[in-house]
Scaffold this motif. Structure first.
Motif, short mmCIF file in Angstrom:
data_model
loop_
_atom_site.label_atom_id
_atom_site.label_comp_id
_atom_site.label_asym_id
_atom_site.label_seq_id
_atom_site.Cartn_x
_atom_site.Cartn_y
_atom_site.Cartn_z
N PRO A 564 0.81 -1.23 0.00
CA PRO A 564 0.00 0.00 0.00
C PRO A 564 0.84 1.28 0.00
CG PRO A 564 -0.95 -1.59 1.51
CD PRO A 564 0.36 -2.16 1.05
N VAL A 565 1.93 1.30 0.77
CA VAL A 565 2.78 2.50 0.81
C VAL A 565 3.43 2.73 -0.54
CG1 VAL A 565 4.81 3.56 1.85
CG2 VAL A 565 3.19 2.32 3.29
N ALA A 566 3.97 1.66 -1.15
CA ALA A 566 4.61 1.78 -2.46
C ALA A 566 3.60 2.20 -3.53
CB ALA A 566 5.27 0.46 -2.84
N LYS A 567 2.37 1.68 -3.44
CA LYS A 567 1.32 2.08 -4.38
C LYS A 567 1.05 3.58 -4.27
CE LYS A 567 -1.32 -2.23 -4.80
NZ LYS A 567 -2.62 -2.86 -4.48
N ALA A 568 0.97 4.06 -3.02
CA ALA A 568 0.72 5.49 -2.80
C ALA A 568 1.86 6.33 -3.37
CB ALA A 568 0.54 5.75 -1.31
N MET A 569 3.10 5.86 -3.18
CA MET A 569 4.25 6.60 -3.70
C MET A 569 4.26 6.58 -5.23
SD MET A 569 5.48 7.81 -1.04
CE MET A 569 6.66 8.73 -2.03
N PHE A 570 3.83 5.48 -5.83
CA PHE A 570 3.79 5.41 -7.30
C PHE A 570 2.76 6.40 -7.84
CE2 PHE A 570 1.97 3.66 -11.22
CZ PHE A 570 3.11 3.64 -12.01
N ARG A 571 1.57 6.43 -7.24
CA ARG A 571 0.54 7.37 -7.68
C ARG A 571 1.03 8.82 -7.53
NH1 ARG A 571 -2.84 3.88 -4.71
NH2 ARG A 571 -2.93 5.41 -3.00
N TYR A 605 19.55 2.49 -5.47
CA TYR A 605 18.47 3.25 -4.84
C TYR A 605 17.64 2.30 -3.96
CZ TYR A 605 19.40 7.12 -8.05
OH TYR A 605 19.99 8.16 -8.72
N ARG A 606 17.35 2.78 -2.77
CA ARG A 606 16.51 2.00 -1.84
C ARG A 606 15.34 2.84 -1.37
NH1 ARG A 606 20.62 -1.18 2.35
NH2 ARG A 606 21.32 -2.79 0.86
N GLY A 607 14.19 2.21 -1.24
CA GLY A 607 13.01 2.88 -0.72
C GLY A 607 12.37 2.03 0.36
N GLY A 608 11.87 2.67 1.42
CA GLY A 608 11.21 1.93 2.49
C GLY A 608 11.50 2.52 3.84
N LYS A 609 11.77 1.66 4.82
CA LYS A 609 12.05 2.11 6.18
C LYS A 609 13.44 2.76 6.25
CE LYS A 609 9.07 -1.14 8.65
NZ LYS A 609 9.00 -2.18 9.69
N PHE A 634 7.93 7.01 4.22
CA PHE A 634 8.65 6.33 3.15
C PHE A 634 9.91 7.13 2.90
CE2 PHE A 634 9.90 5.44 -1.19
CZ PHE A 634 9.70 4.07 -1.31
N THR A 635 11.06 6.47 2.92
CA THR A 635 12.32 7.17 2.70
C THR A 635 12.99 6.63 1.45
OG1 THR A 635 13.62 5.61 4.04
CG2 THR A 635 12.61 7.47 5.19
N LEU A 636 13.84 7.49 0.83
CA LEU A 636 14.53 7.12 -0.40
C LEU A 636 16.01 7.48 -0.25
CD1 LEU A 636 14.31 6.19 -3.43
CD2 LEU A 636 14.07 8.63 -4.01
#
Length: 838
Positions: A564-571, A605-609, A634-636
């Motif tokens: 869900p978090v990744a979906k929100a970031m994609f949108r 590149y890393r995304g997440g916690k 969400f951090t990058l």
């Protein structure tokens, strides 16, 4: 297979073949199907080493090898298998070319012109593979996808053939039986010489033996190969004994022997004729019930729902083109209009429409779909138009998943089925032993108590033994469980909005004491919104500033994730990135419960916690202060250097959740939340839903969820359900007694669950519990009837009741009397059953 003992014999044969994994042999009597795993270094010719050994024991079987594929130990979920055929090249040439394509896992020849190919769709698409193969052939289009043989269609044809054969045998047996019954039961009304009457009866009885010869041949095969006593042996002994005795009397009568002219010793051809005709009729009925059950399974997720062509949209050219649905890639954009069906699962990116999903979810009302909604394969657009991005290929979409899960469930045996099989296996030889005892008892009773001669006593004893042999029926016990599960499978999909892959879950569903929920996407809608963003620009943190390159990386990184978090970031990034999503497609790695990772232009590149993306920043006071104000984050990072972080608003509670939780409380079920989200986001949701704080746990990694589950499983008398939708829930779904995943779950979560909810509602949990109760009662009733019928029928046929006796000619009704009630009780599973809408 005409009875459950055949399935047991096939299973034993396969398990005893050297090179076959005994633990992986699964034989389904209802589906007439067997699956097994074997060592190809030992078994090199499947037709001779496996198929041939089954045919040696069952020469009448029509055996077709549906799939013979190599399965690698390290093969991961998500690998797609297709068949490719060339008009010009041979299979060996195709194999050599395909083996060198990056992303192709394995290649094997299936015939002279065709190959089976396994590939990783995350690395390469099927259109790319076909293009490379055709380019190697000089740019021609001679290489195309081929149809994979449909095992369901092949099984259905074999089933129809068997039904036609058994129907023809039953009708012929009935036609030959009628004149025998007329002559035998007419008394002195038909004036005919005894010798002529006996000759006609003998001719008809012999014709019936020829018609039903398969029973006797199968009985011989059973005794010859391993001395196995099955129903064919019992029927052969019963009908053969009455026929042989009658022929002996007729021969003695024709030879003017005084033994053959004794008025108290007449042939009873009517017994063998009527008995055989009724047994064939019973088998015809049982085959019909089994055919009905397997048809119920095959029509779940019917292939008619699967669209074969799609309209592929090219956003760069703003054009549509027709294409084979099997050639879809992840991320393709499909256009679907009113009256058309959705080809495969995907995320709506444009348009508004109402879809009919009743075939999958049981929900009769059309569902409104708009941007951000999820559409299911087979859904029909009632109105409107949609553009959606493909998230699942045809081989793995909802329709395919349902069919595969139901097939898997039909191959699995719950504990109660194993008990039934053991009873049925013991019953058949026990009946033969009981019939021998019955013969001896009536022989002695006739001579010593009834004062008959030994010959008359033997004749009388034979009739009791024949009736005892013919009336027993282990088929009812063998069908007691699978027929209920077949109807339950269909009711689950069509009315309950869920599908179960493991029938043992339904068995455990009657004793649930605790239900554990994940939070995001399970109790809540999973529709997160980005509240703020901080970007590192020229060494300074800036809030909500344009950063096209950052958003392009985010778009690439989060494109294929179902979290869900990744979906929100994609949108969020999709509207802020100027670059087409297809311009860069690097490999994406998911690290469960931590984040996602990729490499672009040499940078990682890393995304997440934060602890995953930039461990060195976890103690940065400025970052911690900003993140503390967000419910979800969400951090990058680039090469472990934090370059952006985002705060997300937590999503809302699903509207049906309060109702579902109250229904669970009414059943005295304890409620828990195990979430990987931060406690600050978990506890407010739990408080609103009335779940005690001591039952709520945040910051749970997958291993934490499993550890807490093991603590709760101390009470062995009750079952525990875990409901989740994410990759980080996969371990908990497997560790729980019953794992339930939702419709938009990740592939790992879906494959780990025992039950999958198809509808976008957790009310499927209540539907599952209700159906489990129904299934439990119907199985108990079927078992009780099957055992009680056999007990009462054997007592009646053996003469245990003085005033009531089932004569041998009517003993053939035993199979009908035992199987018909089982059929009606099983059918009743779906009567009045409806899913819970909340």
């Amino acid at each position: 297979m005409h009875c459950s003992s055949c399935a047991d014999d096939v299973s034993k044969i396969l398990q005893n073949i050297i090179g076959v994994d005994k633990n992986e042999v699964k034989v389904s009597f209802v589906m007439s199907r067997a699956e097994l795993t074997f060592d190809p270094t030992i078994i090199q010719n499947v037709d001779n080493d496996i198929r041939g050994k089954v045919l040696k024991r069952f020469p009448r079987f029509d055996i077709v090898v549906l799939v013979n594929s190599k399965v690698e130990d390290n093969e991961l979920d998500g690998i797609m298998r297709v068949r490719i055929r060339s008009q010009n090249s041979d299979a060996e040439h195709l194999c050599r070319i395909a083996t060198g394509i990056s992303g192709v896992i394995s290649v094997s020849a299936v015939d002279a012109k065709g190959i089976e190919l396994a590939y990783d769709p995350d690395r390469i698409g099927i259109r790319n593979i076909l293009s490379m193969l055709n380019n190697q052939e000089g740019g021609s289009d001679n290489i195309e996808l081929a149809d994979v043989p449909d095992g369901a269609v092949i099984a259905q044809e074999a089933e129809k053939k068997y039904l036609r054969r058994i129907a023809r045998q039953t009708i012929l047996a009935a036609l030959f039986t009628i004149p025998v019954l007329v002559l035998a039961w007419s008394g002195d009304k038909i004036k005919i010489d005894a010798s002529v009457r006996y000759a006609i009866e003998c001719a008809c009885a012999t014709a019936i033996i020829i018609v039903a010869r398969r029973i006797y041949l199968d009985a011989f095969q059973s005794l010859w190969h391993g001395f196995s006593i099955d129903m064919d042996v019992l029927v052969s002994v019963a009908t053969g004994a009455s026929y042989a005795f009658s022929v002996a009397v007729f021969a003695a009568h024709a030879g003017d022997s005084s033994w053959g002219h004794d008025k108290q010793r007449e042939p009873f051809f009517e017994t063998s004729c009527l008995l055989t005709a009724l047994i064939l009729a019973g088998r015809w009925m049982t085959a019909g019930v089994r055919s009905w059950a397997s048809r119920k399974i095959r029509t779940i997720g019917d292939s008619d729902l699967q669209t074969t062509e799609v309209r592929l949209y090219d956003p760069e050219k703003n054009q549509e083109s027709l294409m084979d649905a099997r050639k879809l890639h992840y991320g393709d954009v499909i256009v679907v209009s009113q009256g058309e069906k959705v080809a495969t699962d995907g995320l709506v990116i444009g348009g508004t429409a109402q879809t009919d999903e009743s075939h999958l979810t049981g929900e009769p009302k059309p569902q409104t779909k708009g941007e951000g909604s999820y559409v299911l394969a087979g859904s029909k657009l009632v109105s409107g138009d949609l553009k959606y991005r493909v998230s699942k290929l045809v081989q793995e979409n909802t329709i395919s998943t349902i069919k595969n899960m139901v097939k898997l469930a039909s191959q699995q045996k719950p504990r109660v089925q194993e008990v039934a099989d053991r009873i049925a296996a013991v019953l058949t030889p026990s009946i033969l032993f009981i019939a021998c005892i019955v013969f001896v008892i009536w022989l002695l009773v006739g001579y010593y108590r009834q004062r008959k001669q030994w010959g008359h006593s033997a004749l009388n004893a034979v009739t009791y033994a024949v009736a005892t042999l013919a009336i027993s029926c282990p088929c009812a016990i063998g069908l007691a469980v699978p027929t209920v599960l077949v109807v339950a499978s269909r009711a689950a999909v069509s009315k309950g909005g869920f599908v179960f892959r493991n029938p043992a879950a339904v068995e455990k569903g009657r004793n649930v004491g605790k239900v554990i929920f994940d939070k995001t996407g399970t109790l809540t809608t999973g529709q997160l919104q980005v509240e703020f963003s901080w970007i590192l620009a020229n060494g300074v943190w800036q809030k909500d500033v344009p950063a096209p390159e950052i958003f392009t990386v985010l778009r690439i990184l989060c494109k294929t994730s179902n979290h869900p978090v990744a979906k929100a970031m994609f949108r969020f990034s999709e509207t802020r990135s100027p670059f087409p999503s297809s311009s860069i497609e690097p490999e994406i790695a998911t690290i469960v419960s931590r984040g996602i990772e990729t490499t672009i232009d040499g940078a990682v590149y890393r995304g997440g916690k934060l602890s995953f993306t930039s461990p060195a920043t976890v103690n940065d006071a400025e970052v911690i202060k900003i993140l503390a104000s967000a419910q979800s984050v969400f951090t990058l990072s680039r090469d472990s250097q934090l370059i952006a972080f985002f705060g997300l608003k937590d999503d809302t509670i699903r509207p049906e959740v309060p109702y579902v939780l109250q229904k669970l409380r009414d059943r005295n079920i304890e409620l828990y939340i195990f979430s990987g989200d931060r406690p600050e986001a978990v506890f407010p949701v739990a408080k609103e839903l009335g779940i005690p704080a001591e039952n709520v746990f945040g910051d749970c990694y997958p291993e934490d969820k499993r550890a807490r589950l093991e603590i709760l499983k101390k009470n062995k008398a009750e079952s525990i359900i875990f409901v989740g939708d994410g990759t980080n829930d996969a371990i908990a779904l497997m560790a729980a007694d019953i794992g339930i995943s939702l419709s938009q779950s990740t592939d790992m979560a879906s494959s780990s669950a025992d039950v999958s909810i198809i509808s976008d509602s957790i009310s499927g949990v209540i539907s599952f519990l209700d159906l489990s109760t129904r299934v439990g009662w119907c199985i108990r009733i079927n078992f009780t009837w099957a055992i009680l019928w056999n007990l009462l029928a054997i007592l009646g046929a053996s003469g245990a009741w003085v005033d009531v006796r089932i004569s041998p000619e009517w003993a053939g009704l035993g199979e009908m009397g035992s199987v018909l009630p089982v059929f009606f009780v099983s059918w009743a599973v779906g009567w009045g059953y409806n899913d819970v809408k909340g």
